[in-house]
Design an enzyme around this catalytic site. Structure first.
Site, PDB file in Angstrom:
ATOM      1  N   HIS A   8      25.249  19.616   4.707  1.00 16.37           N
ATOM      2  CA  HIS A   8      26.440  19.851   4.187  1.00 16.37           C
ATOM      3  C   HIS A   8      25.586  21.824   3.588  1.00 16.37           C
ATOM      4  O   HIS A   8      24.820  21.560   2.458  1.00 16.37           O
ATOM      5  CB  HIS A   8      27.080  19.542   2.032  1.00 16.37           C
ATOM      6  N   HIS A  10      26.746  25.883   4.472  1.00 14.43           N
ATOM      7  CA  HIS A  10      27.590  27.132   4.948  1.00 14.43           C
ATOM      8  C   HIS A  10      26.308  28.406   5.989  1.00 14.43           C
ATOM      9  O   HIS A  10      25.859  28.542   5.196  1.00 14.43           O
ATOM     10  CB  HIS A  10      28.254  27.501   4.059  1.00 14.43           C
ATOM     11  N   HIS A 187      35.735  19.079   2.725  1.00 18.62           N
ATOM     12  CA  HIS A 187      35.051  19.436   1.532  1.00 18.62           C
ATOM     13  C   HIS A 187      36.860  18.691   0.461  1.00 18.62           C
ATOM     14  O   HIS A 187      38.038  18.914   0.578  1.00 18.62           O
ATOM     15  CB  HIS A 187      35.506  20.571   0.925  1.00 18.62           C
ATOM     16  N   GLU A 190      35.380  18.508  -5.831  1.00 20.90           N
ATOM     17  CA  GLU A 190      34.969  19.390  -7.290  1.00 20.90           C
ATOM     18  C   GLU A 190      36.075  20.372  -7.267  1.00 20.90           C
ATOM     19  O   GLU A 190      35.664  19.673  -8.286  1.00 20.90           O
ATOM     20  CB  GLU A 190      34.047  20.680  -5.298  1.00 20.90           C
ATOM     21  N   ASP A 268      24.235  23.643  -0.249  1.00 25.42           N
ATOM     22  CA  ASP A 268      25.642  24.244   0.397  1.00 25.42           C
ATOM     23  C   ASP A 268      25.804  25.557   0.656  1.00 25.42           C
ATOM     24  O   ASP A 268      25.334  26.022   1.648  1.00 25.42           O
ATOM     25  CB  ASP A 268      26.517  23.866  -1.507  1.00 25.42           C
ATOM     26  N   ASP A 269      25.200  26.948  -0.868  1.00 26.51           N
ATOM     27  CA  ASP A 269      24.893  27.867  -0.293  1.00 26.51           C
ATOM     28  C   ASP A 269      23.302  28.347  -0.683  1.00 26.51           C
ATOM     29  O   ASP A 269      24.041  28.780  -2.150  1.00 26.51           O
ATOM     30  CB  ASP A 269      26.034  29.203  -0.388  1.00 26.51           C
TER      31      ASP A 269
END
Length: 326
Positions: A8, A10, A187, A190, A268-269
């Site tokens: 996961h 991006h 997703h 969250e 994630d980021d």
């Protein structure tokens, strides 16, 4: 070195600030206010994070820009021990950059392959539709993936604001991807509650959930996920940075894992949340009191759940077992 794997992340969210600054100068993009005094991305809440994300993504205009991004991400993560990583890619970001979907994929693939040649790290791409852009946009993303197949594009997912729309809105797009043989993730859980997890399981028939941490609020849902072996792509550093939980010790990843749900650790980021995959592994393990065997099991779970071919999976699992024998 501890070996890791990620499901996961991006791709635009993995952009190192120094690469964004360099490309902004080259492309003539104004980045005033995008960085703080320390040179990191500047944002204060989820809305401003999304704005910073889109502004950083706007500097990527050519295939070679995406190649540089993918190479920076994979080579950097490999230096910390990552042996396999999947990234989310978006046809909508490609369109915003003025690139065709096929050209966008080819640029990312070039950077992944360069990093693989240098470090041995394997990478795959998951096409995502953006939920808050609506049903038609998500269906277009699935159709673009089918129309322009690439061997490194192996999955389809749903990203964006999970509080918008119903899972049933995207069932057709997921049926298209499923029928074509792609792995499926979405997703949920969250900013949406446990009901968002249940909805994507019921209507999109995914095998993995991006985040999914709020399933901890529903005991029946946790039992179902454990029984069905639904894999969670947990992103502790991201969750803490965005204010879902105060710290790694109180993060529910441990409770979810103890409930028998397969969990993985992901970044994630990463530069937006001042983390890396290696840091997320190490700091989460420390806070949750996981030993070395538990950390190896996280990587093993990720490799088993990866959207890759069996030959690659078997080879990577063998490498993990050789490095960290049980």
């Amino acid at each position: 070195m501890r070996l890791t794997a990620e499901l996961h992340c991006h791709i635009e969210g993995a952009a190192p600030p120094q690469l964004v600054r360099r490309l902004a100068i080259r492309r003539g993009v104004n980045t005033e206010g995008l960085f703080n005094a320390n040179g990191s991305y500047a944002w204060s809440d989820f809305t401003s994070f999304l704005s910073a994300y889109d502004r950083a993504a706007a500097v990527f205009r050519e295939p070679e820009d995406y190649a540089a991004l993918a190479h920076a991400h994979y080579a950097g993560a490999a230096r910390e021990g990552m042996i396999y990583g999947e990234v989310f890619i978006s046809p909508d970001h490609a369109a915003s950059a003025g690139l065709s979907f096929a050209t966008y994929v080819e640029g990312i693939a070039a950077g992944m392959e360069q990093a693989r040649d240098e470090t041995g790290v394997e990478g795959r791409m998951i096409v995502v539709g953006v939920r808050h852009l609506g049903r038609e946009a998500v269906t277009r993303a699935a159709k673009a993936m089918i129309a322009h197949p690439h061997p490194l594009v192996t999955g389809f997912g749903l990203a964006g604001d999970e509080r918008q729309g119903m899972a049933t809105d995207f069932a057709h797009a997921f049926a298209i991807a499923r029928e074509a043989g792609y792995g499926l993730t979405a997703h949920a859980g969250e900013f949406g509650g446990p009901e968002s997890v249940r909805d994507v399981l019921d209507h999109l028939r995914v095998t993995r959930i991006g985040h999914g941490v709020r399933a901890v609020e529903d005991a029946d849902l946790m039992r179902r996920m454990a029984e069905e072996k639904v894999v969670l792509e947990v992103c502790p550093g991201s969750n803490i940075a965005l204010g879902l939980y105060p710290d790694r010790a109180t993060h529910p990843v441990g409770r979810l894992r103890r409930a028998g749900i397969p969990v993985t650790i992901n970044s994630d980021d990463p530069p937006f949340f001042a983390t890396t995959l290696g840091r997320d592994y190490d700091e989460t393990a420390l806070a949750q009191h996981w030993d070395a065997a538990a950390v190896t099991d996280l990587t093993r779970t990720a490799l088993r759940a990866a959207f890759c071919d069996e030959e690659t999976r078997v080879r990577l699992l063998a490498r993990l077992d050789e490095t960290h024998p049980s």
